[in-house]
Write a protein that holds these residues in place. Structure first.
Motif, PDB file in Angstrom:
ATOM      1  N   ASP A 464      20.521  -8.670  68.190  1.00 60.01           N
ATOM      2  CA  ASP A 464      19.554  -9.170  67.220  1.00 60.01           C
ATOM      3  C   ASP A 464      18.534 -10.102  67.875  1.00 60.01           C
ATOM      4  OD1 ASP A 464      21.192 -11.273  67.807  1.00 60.01           O
ATOM      5  OD2 ASP A 464      21.557 -11.866  65.716  1.00 60.01           O
ATOM      6  N   GLY A 465      18.513 -10.108  69.205  1.00 58.91           N
ATOM      7  CA  GLY A 465      17.646 -11.036  69.923  1.00 58.91           C
ATOM      8  C   GLY A 465      16.172 -10.812  69.664  1.00 58.91           C
ATOM      9  N   MET A 466      15.742  -9.542  69.667  1.00 56.93           N
ATOM     10  CA  MET A 466      14.322  -9.256  69.451  1.00 56.93           C
ATOM     11  C   MET A 466      13.914  -9.561  68.008  1.00 56.93           C
ATOM     12  SD  MET A 466      13.153  -8.464  72.357  1.00 56.93           S
ATOM     13  CE  MET A 466      11.524  -7.979  71.816  1.00 56.93           C
ATOM     14  N   THR A 467      14.799  -9.288  67.076  1.00 61.46           N
ATOM     15  CA  THR A 467      14.510  -9.583  65.672  1.00 61.46           C
ATOM     16  C   THR A 467      14.337 -11.086  65.467  1.00 61.46           C
ATOM     17  OG1 THR A 467      15.815  -7.671  64.978  1.00 61.46           O
ATOM     18  CG2 THR A 467      15.339  -9.319  63.302  1.00 61.46           C
ATOM     19  N   LYS A 468      15.246 -11.873  66.065  1.00 60.64           N
ATOM     20  CA  LYS A 468      15.157 -13.329  65.925  1.00 60.64           C
ATOM     21  C   LYS A 468      13.932 -13.882  66.635  1.00 60.64           C
ATOM     22  CE  LYS A 468      20.061 -14.378  65.202  1.00 60.64           C
ATOM     23  NZ  LYS A 468      21.271 -15.059  65.738  1.00 60.64           N
ATOM     24  N   ALA A 469      13.636 -13.342  67.815  1.00 65.35           N
ATOM     25  CA  ALA A 469      12.454 -13.805  68.544  1.00 65.35           C
ATOM     26  C   ALA A 469      11.184 -13.505  67.756  1.00 65.35           C
ATOM     27  CB  ALA A 469      12.392 -13.148  69.917  1.00 65.35           C
ATOM     28  N   ALA A 470      11.115 -12.313  67.159  1.00 63.57           N
ATOM     29  CA  ALA A 470       9.943 -11.933  66.369  1.00 63.57           C
ATOM     30  C   ALA A 470       9.761 -12.863  65.177  1.00 63.57           C
ATOM     31  CB  ALA A 470      10.074 -10.485  65.910  1.00 63.57           C
ATOM     32  N   ALA A 471      10.875 -13.268  64.561  1.00 63.43           N
ATOM     33  CA  ALA A 471      10.803 -14.166  63.398  1.00 63.43           C
ATOM     34  C   ALA A 471      10.187 -15.509  63.769  1.00 63.43           C
ATOM     35  CB  ALA A 471      12.196 -14.368  62.817  1.00 63.43           C
ATOM     36  N   MET A 472      10.382 -15.942  65.015  1.00 67.81           N
ATOM     37  CA  MET A 472       9.785 -17.200  65.472  1.00 67.81           C
ATOM     38  C   MET A 472       8.260 -17.116  65.526  1.00 67.81           C
ATOM     39  SD  MET A 472      12.116 -19.489  65.957  1.00 67.81           S
ATOM     40  CE  MET A 472      11.325 -20.678  67.031  1.00 67.81           C
ATOM     41  N   PRO A 535      -7.335 -20.353  49.953  1.00 65.18           N
ATOM     42  CA  PRO A 535      -6.535 -21.583  49.987  1.00 65.18           C
ATOM     43  C   PRO A 535      -5.943 -21.987  48.646  1.00 65.18           C
ATOM     44  CG  PRO A 535      -8.530 -21.847  51.277  1.00 65.18           C
ATOM     45  CD  PRO A 535      -8.657 -20.536  50.561  1.00 65.18           C
ATOM     46  N   ALA A 536      -6.647 -21.700  47.563  1.00 68.81           N
ATOM     47  CA  ALA A 536      -6.150 -22.104  46.252  1.00 68.81           C
ATOM     48  C   ALA A 536      -4.945 -21.291  45.810  1.00 68.81           C
ATOM     49  CB  ALA A 536      -7.262 -21.985  45.207  1.00 68.81           C
ATOM     50  N   LYS A 537      -4.690 -20.166  46.473  1.00 67.21           N
ATOM     51  CA  LYS A 537      -3.596 -19.284  46.056  1.00 67.21           C
ATOM     52  C   LYS A 537      -2.552 -19.052  47.145  1.00 67.21           C
ATOM     53  CE  LYS A 537      -2.714 -14.948  43.617  1.00 67.21           C
ATOM     54  NZ  LYS A 537      -1.589 -14.503  44.433  1.00 67.21           N
ATOM     55  N   ASP A 538      -3.000 -18.861  48.378  1.00 69.91           N
ATOM     56  CA  ASP A 538      -2.077 -18.510  49.458  1.00 69.91           C
ATOM     57  C   ASP A 538      -1.343 -19.741  49.981  1.00 69.91           C
ATOM     58  OD1 ASP A 538      -3.122 -15.966  49.196  1.00 69.91           O
ATOM     59  OD2 ASP A 538      -4.574 -16.234  50.801  1.00 69.91           O
ATOM     60  N   ALA A 539      -0.046 -19.595  50.120  1.00 69.35           N
ATOM     61  CA  ALA A 539       0.767 -20.697  50.642  1.00 69.35           C
ATOM     62  C   ALA A 539       0.424 -20.943  52.107  1.00 69.35           C
ATOM     63  CB  ALA A 539       2.247 -20.377  50.492  1.00 69.35           C
ATOM     64  N   ALA A 540       0.266 -22.215  52.470  1.00 67.68           N
ATOM     65  CA  ALA A 540      -0.064 -22.573  53.847  1.00 67.68           C
ATOM     66  C   ALA A 540       1.122 -23.269  54.500  1.00 67.68           C
ATOM     67  CB  ALA A 540      -1.294 -23.481  53.861  1.00 67.68           C
ATOM     68  N   GLY A 541       0.984 -23.522  55.810  1.00 69.49           N
ATOM     69  CA  GLY A 541       2.015 -24.258  56.521  1.00 69.49           C
ATOM     70  C   GLY A 541       2.764 -23.402  57.511  1.00 69.49           C
ATOM     71  N   PRO A 542       3.757 -23.979  58.176  1.00 68.02           N
ATOM     72  CA  PRO A 542       4.530 -23.245  59.192  1.00 68.02           C
ATOM     73  C   PRO A 542       5.298 -22.075  58.590  1.00 68.02           C
ATOM     74  CG  PRO A 542       4.843 -25.612  59.415  1.00 68.02           C
ATOM     75  CD  PRO A 542       4.136 -25.398  58.114  1.00 68.02           C
ATOM     76  N   ALA A 543       5.348 -20.994  59.358  1.00 70.38           N
ATOM     77  CA  ALA A 543       6.124 -19.823  58.956  1.00 70.38           C
ATOM     78  C   ALA A 543       7.472 -19.797  59.654  1.00 70.38           C
ATOM     79  CB  ALA A 543       5.357 -18.546  59.277  1.00 70.38           C
ATOM     80  N   ALA A 544       7.650 -20.687  60.615  1.00 71.44           N
ATOM     81  CA  ALA A 544       8.908 -20.759  61.373  1.00 71.44           C
ATOM     82  C   ALA A 544       8.953 -22.113  62.076  1.00 71.44           C
ATOM     83  CB  ALA A 544       8.985 -19.624  62.387  1.00 71.44           C
TER      84      ALA A 544
END
Length: 633
Positions: A464-472, A535-544
Motif C-alpha cells: 500500500d506504499g504507493m497509495t499512501k504516498a499518493a494520498a500525501m 472561494p465562497a463554496k470550495d473548501a480550502a486548506g491542507p489536503a494532507a
C-alpha cells in the motif's frame, strides 16, 4: 287559553323555521341545498385544478356550468394569459343559499405563475338550480373578480440581468451580450438541405433537430442553438435562404469571446427539461440558462429571481383597470472565482500552438487556488483539464520518489538503469529513446526519467506504499470542487506487476491534469492543498499532512535539476523553473499511443500540461509550457 297560547307558540316556531330555511340555511330544506350546491361547487373546483394542470383540459369544468363551451374557453384563456403551471382551488366555509335557488361560495385560489411565483385571490362561485340539477353560473367573475364577460388579465414578466462571473481581482469574465437563437419552424417546411446546413455550419445534429420539428405542433419555433449576434451575421446570408429557418433575438451571459475559459465558465442556451429543473421554480422554458460549468452550477445565484405583474384590462379599450398582482424580482449575485484573467489568456494562447488535444492547469501552490484551466486547441465544453482520467506517466515519479525516500532511500541511492526490466513475466522499457546508462543515483534516474531504475525498487515499497504516498499529495480524494473534477486514484496493486506499473504512472493509476498540477504544487509548498475555484463554496486548506522536510528538499532538487540538466531542459531559459516530464502509454481504439505530460512550478505558481497523442513530455508538452511561462514573470 293554554291551548290558544300553545297554537300561537307553535305558529311562531313554524315561522322561525321557515325563515331559517330560506335565509340562514339552518333547516332541513336549506341543508339539502347547501349540500347539493356545495357538492357541485367542489366538483367544479376539482375540475378547475385539473384544467390548469400541465396538459390539462377545461372541458370537464365547463360541463359543470350553464354555458359549457363559452366558459371552457374563458377558463383556458385565463390559464394561458397567466402561464399558470398549477393551481389550487379551495371552497371556503359553506354555500350561502337564497330563496331563488341560488347558492354562492367563495373559492380561495392560488396559481403558480410559471417563471414568477404564486398569485392568490378569492373569487365566488354561483350555483343555480335548474330543475333538479345545479349548475355553476358561467361568469368570468367565477375565475377572477372583475373579469365579467369581456375584461381580461395581462401578465408581464421581468427578468433581471444575469450577474457576472468574476476573476480573482473582481474583473468580469462574463457579461450580458446579444445573441441569436436559431431554429426551425415545426412541421414539414424545413427541407433536408436546411437540416444539413445546421449540421455543417452550426455543429447541430440535423437529424435530431428534424425529429424534434416533426413532433412539435405545426408552426411552432423549435430552437436549435444560441450563438453570438456577430457569429450569426456571418451565417445570415447562407442560413436565411433555407426554408423553415427561424430566429429570435435575446441576450445571454457570455465571456468576451467563444473560447475564453469555456469549459470552466460553461455555456448558456434555452432551457430544456433537464436544465429547467436545475434552474429552479421561477425559471421559464424560454429563459437562457446555464448548461455546463459555473453557469450551470451557480444558475440560481447568477440569475436571481424574476418579478412580474398581472393587470386587469378593459376588454374594449385595452386600458389597465388596476394591477392585481405584483412580484418584485431580485437581482442575481456575482460568483467570484480564483481565476486570473491574464493567466487564463496565457494558457489559452499556449494551447493554441498545439495541433493535438491538450490541457493546461495553473494553480497557486501555497493556497491551491486555480489560476487558469484551459483546453485546446479548439474550444470545448468538456473540461478535460478537470475531468480527464489519464495515466500520469513519469510525472508520477514525483510520488514514487517520495515513497522510496519514505522507505529509507536517499537521492544518492544507486539505481540501475537498464534497457528493460522483467517483473514476473511482464517486460517494462524506457520512453523518450532513453539509452541505458548503468547504475546511477535516484536523482539521476529522476532527471533522465528512467523507468527501469524506479521499477527495480518495487520490492522496497510496501503493497500500500504507493497509495499512501499518493494520498500525501492529495491524489485519491474527492476534490469537492464547485464543478466536477477528478482527484485521481492509486488503488492498492493486486500483484507485483501492477505495483511496478504504478511506480511509473501506468497500470491502474489515473489522474486529471488538475490533480497533477496539485502534485507539483505540493513539492513547491511542502503540503498538499485542496483545490479552490470558488472561494465562497470550495473548501480550502491542507489536503494532507505536510511532507517530511527532507523529502521536500530532495524533490525540489530533483525537479530543478531536471530542468537544468535533465529531460525538462526545454524550460531552462524560463527562470527558476522546477519540472518533471512524463510520457504515458495508452490504448486508443485498439492501438497503442502515447500522451505527453509536463508538470512543475515557478515561484508560487504550479502547473501541468497534457497533450493527447503527444510524442513525449519534453518534445510535445514542453514547448507549450515554455510558451506559457514566457508570458509572465
Amino acid at each position: 287559553m293554554k291551548r290558544t297560547t300553545a297554537i300561537v307558540c307553535l305558529s311562531s316556531l313554524l315561522i322561525t323555521a321557515g325563515c331559517s330555511d330560506s335565509k340562514s340555511g339552518g333547516g332541513k330544506s336549506g341543508s339539502d341545498e347547501q349540500q347539493a350546491s356545495g357538492a357541485v361547487i367542489k366538483q367544479f373546483a376539482d375540475a378547475w385544478v385539473k384544467a390548469w394542470a400541465p396538459d390539462g383540459k377545461p372541458d370537464a369544468a365547463g360541463a359543470l356550468t350553464d354555458n359549457p363551451t363559452t366558459f371552457a374557453k374563458r377558463l383556458d384563456d385565463v390559464d394561458t394569459a397567466l402561464v399558470a403551471s398549477t393551481v389550487t382551488v379551495a371552497p371556503q366555509d359553506k354555500p350561502k343559499c337564497s330563496d331563488d335557488n341560488t347558492c354562492t361560495q367563495d373559492l380561495a385560489v392560488e396559481a403558480q405563475l410559471r417563471g414568477i411565483g404564486a398569485m392568490k385571490w378569492t373569487s365566488t362561485a354561483t350555483a343555480v338550480k335548474t330543475g333538479d340539477a345545479w349548475k355553476i353560473k358561467a361568469s368570468g367573475d367565477t375565475i377572477y373578480p372583475g373579469l365579467g364577460d369581456t375584461n381580461y388579465l395581462k401578465r408581464v414578466r421581468a427578468v433581471p440581468d444575469r450577474a457576472s462571473i468574476l476573476d480573482r481581482n473582481g474583473v468580469a469574465l462574463t457579461a450580458n451580450r446579444p445573441v441569436v437563437i436559431v431554429g426551425v419552424e415545426a412541421g414539414t417546411k424545413a427541407t433536408a438541405a436546411t437540416y444539413a446546413a445546421f449540421t455543417k455550419y452550426l455543429d447541430v445534429d440535423g437529424a435530431k433537430l428534424a425529429a424534434r420539428a416533426k413532433k412539435a405542433p405545426a408552426g411552432q419555433f423549435v430552437d436549435a442553438i444560441t450563438i453570438r449576434a456577430d457569429q450569426w451575421e456571418t451565417l445570415r446570408p447562407t442560413m436565411t435562404k433555407l426554408p423553415g429557418v427561424l430566429t429570435m433575438g435575446g441576450t445571454a451571459s457570455l465571456p468576451p469571446n467563444p473560447t475564453f475559459a469555456r469549459s470552466i465558465i460553461g455555456t448558456m442556451r434555452t432551457a430544456t427539461a433537464d436544465t429547467l429543473k436545475n434552474a429552479g421554480p421561477t425559471a421559464s422554458g424560454q429563459d437562457q440558462v446555464g448548461t455546463t460549468g459555473l453557469q450551470y452550477a451557480f444558475q440560481q445565484q447568477l440569475a436571481g429571481t424574476p418579478g412580474g405583474t398581472v393587470t386587469l384590462r378593459d376588454g374594449k379599450t385595452k386600458l389597465t383597470i388596476k394591477t392585481v398582482f405584483a412580484e418584485k424580482g431580485t437581482a442575481g449575485k456575482p460568483v467570484k472565482t480564483t481565476l486570473d484573467t491574464k493567466f487564463q489568456q496565457y494558457a489559452e494562447a499556449a494551447l493554441a500552438t498545439s495541433k493535438l488535444p491538450a490541457s493546461l492547469v495553473a494553480v497557486q501552490a501555497s493556497t491551491g487556488q486555480i489560476l487558469a484551466a484551459a483546453n485546446g486547441p479548439q474550444p470545448a465544453s468538456y473540461n478535460r483539464a478537470f475531468q480527464g482520467r489519464y495515466a500520469p506517466g513519469s510525472t508520477f515519479k514525483i510520488i514514487t520518489s517520495a515513497a522510496l525516500l519514505a522507505n529509507g532511500e536517499t537521492a544518492a541511492t544507486p539505481l540501475p538503469c537498464t534497457d528493460t526490466i522483467n517483473v514476473f513475466g511482464k517486460t517494462f522499457k524506457n520512453y523518450d529513446a532513453l539509452a541505458a546508462y548503468g547504475v546511477g543515483t535516484m536523482q539521476k534516474a529522476f532527471n533522465e526519467s528512467c523507468n527501469t531504475a524506479f521499477i527495480s525498487q518495487h520490492a522496497k515499497v510496501p503493497k500500500d506504499g504507493m497509495t499512501k504516498a499518493a494520498a500525501m499529495f492529495g491524489i485519491g480524494r474527492d476534490l469537492n470542487l464547485s464543478i466536477s473534477a477528478y482527484g485521481g486514484q492509486v488503488p492498492a496493486p493486486k500483484d507485483d506487476v501492477e505495483e511496478a506499473a504504478s511506480m511509473i504512472g501506468q497500470g491502474t493509476v489515473t489522474a486529471s491534469p488538475l490533480a497533477i498540477a496539485l502534485v507539483a504544487a505540493t513539492v513547491d509548498h511542502g503540503t498538499a492543498m485542496k483545490p479552490v475555484l470558488v472561494p465562497a463554496k470550495d473548501a480550502a486548506g491542507p489536503a494532507a499532512s505536510p511532507l517530511p522536510a527532507a523529502t521536500v528538499a530532495a524533490l525540489r532538487t530533483f525537479m530543478r535539476t531536471t530542468v537544468t540538466g535533465g529531460t525538462a531542459k526545454v524550460l531552462a531559459a524560463n527562470g527558476a523553473v522546477a519540472a518533471k516530464t512524463g510520457t504515458a502509454e495508452v490504448v486508443v481504439n485498439g492501438k497503442v499511443t502515447t500522451n505527453a505530460w509536463m508538470a512543475g512550478y515557478r515561484g508560487d505558481v504550479a502547473f501541468a500540461v497534457i497533450v493527447e497523442g503527444g510524442q513525449s513530455g519534453s518534445h510535445t508538452a514542453g514547448p507549450i509550457l515554455k510558451n506559457f511561462l514566457t508570458k509572465f514573470k
